[in-house]
Motif scaffolding. Structure first.
Motif, short mmCIF file in Angstrom:
data_model
loop_
_atom_site.label_atom_id
_atom_site.label_comp_id
_atom_site.label_asym_id
_atom_site.label_seq_id
_atom_site.Cartn_x
_atom_site.Cartn_y
_atom_site.Cartn_z
N LEU A 142 0.85 -1.19 0.00
CA LEU A 142 0.00 0.00 0.00
C LEU A 142 0.89 1.24 0.00
O LEU A 142 1.86 1.31 0.75
CB LEU A 142 -0.92 0.00 1.22
CG LEU A 142 -1.91 -1.17 1.30
CD1 LEU A 142 -2.63 -1.16 2.65
CD2 LEU A 142 -2.92 -1.10 0.15
N ASP B 128 -2.63 5.54 -0.39
CA ASP B 128 -3.46 4.65 0.41
C ASP B 128 -3.39 5.04 1.89
O ASP B 128 -4.41 5.02 2.59
CB ASP B 128 -3.01 3.20 0.24
CG ASP B 128 -3.21 2.67 -1.16
OD1 ASP B 128 -4.31 2.83 -1.70
OD2 ASP B 128 -2.25 2.10 -1.72
N SER C 172 -8.84 2.68 -2.49
CA SER C 172 -7.86 2.22 -1.51
C SER C 172 -8.40 1.07 -0.67
O SER C 172 -7.63 0.20 -0.24
CB SER C 172 -7.43 3.38 -0.60
OG SER C 172 -6.58 4.27 -1.30
N ASN D 120 -7.80 -1.88 -2.73
CA ASN D 120 -6.38 -2.23 -2.65
C ASN D 120 -6.08 -2.99 -1.36
O ASN D 120 -5.39 -4.01 -1.37
CB ASN D 120 -5.52 -0.96 -2.70
CG ASN D 120 -5.52 -0.30 -4.07
OD1 ASN D 120 -5.87 -0.93 -5.06
ND2 ASN D 120 -5.14 0.96 -4.11
#
Length: 354
Positions: A209, A213, A329, A332
């Motif tokens: 990340l 993020d 995010s 992710n």
């Protein structure tokens, strides 16, 4: 079989040297293994259960909506469970496992002592087991519940201005559940409220990340509450001189000290965003700029150029961009260390392995 199919689709144009022929099966196995491994989200997709349990998201939303209706403060704990799961071993529901006689599980680690809403996850699981037995993983439940919790707290979504489906973002599913859980690993991997920017960047980078993020997911602090022990050191014992954290606004620090007269007070609740702790929006970033973020890790976002620029942008810019970035995010993060395919299991009960 998969390796042979790959060879049929892509036959070598010329005879391969003997050493390479010997290595080819190993290379193909490594390629297939890497594509099945969930570290990068392989095997996840939106609509994974469209055939095996088509009502999964409707069932989850019904339970979460009832939980939030009964307790309007439930959104943040439900969102937090997904964060705390993904940062330890990946998003495979290890945070839900109970400790056993020979093992202390994540939920009993000190950073997780304030986790709540496990009962809501159990209710979701029971409803899904009744409808689609042995089909939906606890890891996917955590991901969908987190999305629903934050969606219900977002005014633009609740008012129908975001999308017809009532979701802030789409959730990829297909995760399977892990069989191990370690309190020691939780202490080692979970971001801490006292973390500085370097440590935060390192922790997020270990999960693939990035800085964006980090800045975006910190926005989850827009909802929820904390307790005095989480900020006690910021208020009175930040240095050897027993002073407060100099990065915390002095007037705000004084108000917090009045509320937290006893550093170990676990009952007094502190709103992350005073007056707006149940609405998911960009107000958090304005507080960070005023040095009124509750945690030292909030203020740390101002110590890096990229995260600082994002704080400024989200505080004064379009809320729509932040909401879209937050969804991206979350997707992710939801791909971190997942188990897919034949890995792991589908737990019948989220607190124990099968």
């Amino acid at each position: 079989m998969a390796a042979r199919a790959l060879l049929r689709l892509h036959p070598p144009a010329l005879p391969l040297p003997l050493p390479l022929l010997c290595l080819l099966p190993l290379l193909l196995l490594l390629l297939l293994a890497s594509s099945a491994h969930g570290g990068g989200g392989g095997g996840l997709r939106v609509g994974f259960y469209e055939d095996s349990c088509p009502d999964v998201e409707a069932i989850v939303r019904k339970v979460v909506a009832k939980a939030v209706h009964d307790d309007p403060t439930a959104n943040a704990p439900l969102l937090r469970l997904h964060f705390h799961d993904c940062f330890v071993r990946g998003c495979e529901a290890s945070v839900l496992l109970n400790s056993t006689e020979g093992n202390q599980a994540e939920k009993d680690a000190k950073p997780n002592h304030t986790l709540e809403a496990f009962d809501v996850i159990d209710d979701v699981k029971a409803a899904l087991e009744k409808r689609c037995p042995g089909t939906v993983s606890c890891a996917d439940i955590l991901a969908i519940v987190a999305r629903d919790a934050v969606s219900l707290a977002t005014r633009a979504v609740a008012e129908g201005r975001w999308g017809k489906d009532g979701n802030l973002y789409q959730v990829e599913t297909g995760r399977r559940d892990g069989r191990e859980s370690s309190a020691r690993e939780a202490v080692k991997n979970l971001p801490d409220s006292f973390d500085g920017i370097r440590k935060l960047i390192k922790r997020f980078a270990s999960k693939n990340l990035g800085l964006k993020d980090l800045a975006v997911l910190s926005g989850a602090h827009a909802i929820g509450k904390s307790h005095c022990p989480s900020i006690a050191k910021r208020l009175r014992n930040f240095t050897a001189h027993r002073d407060s954290d100099p990065t915390l606004d002095r007037l705000y620090a004084a108000k917090l000290r009045q509320k937290c007269r006893r550093p170990k007070d676990k009952t007094t609740e502190l709103e992350m965003v005073p007056g707006s702790s149940m609405t998911f929006d960009t107000a958090y970033y304005g507080l960070v700029l005023k040095r009124r973020g509750l945690f030292h890790s909030d203020e740390a976002l101002l110590k890096n150029e990229e995260t600082r620029d994002l704080v400024h942008e989200y505080s004064r810019g379009s809320e729509e961009r932040f909401l879209r970035d937050f969804g991206a995010s979350m997707v992710n993060m939801g791909r971190v260390g997942v188990l897919t395919g034949a890995q792991g299991e589908i737990r019948k009960k989220c607190a124990v392995v099968n």
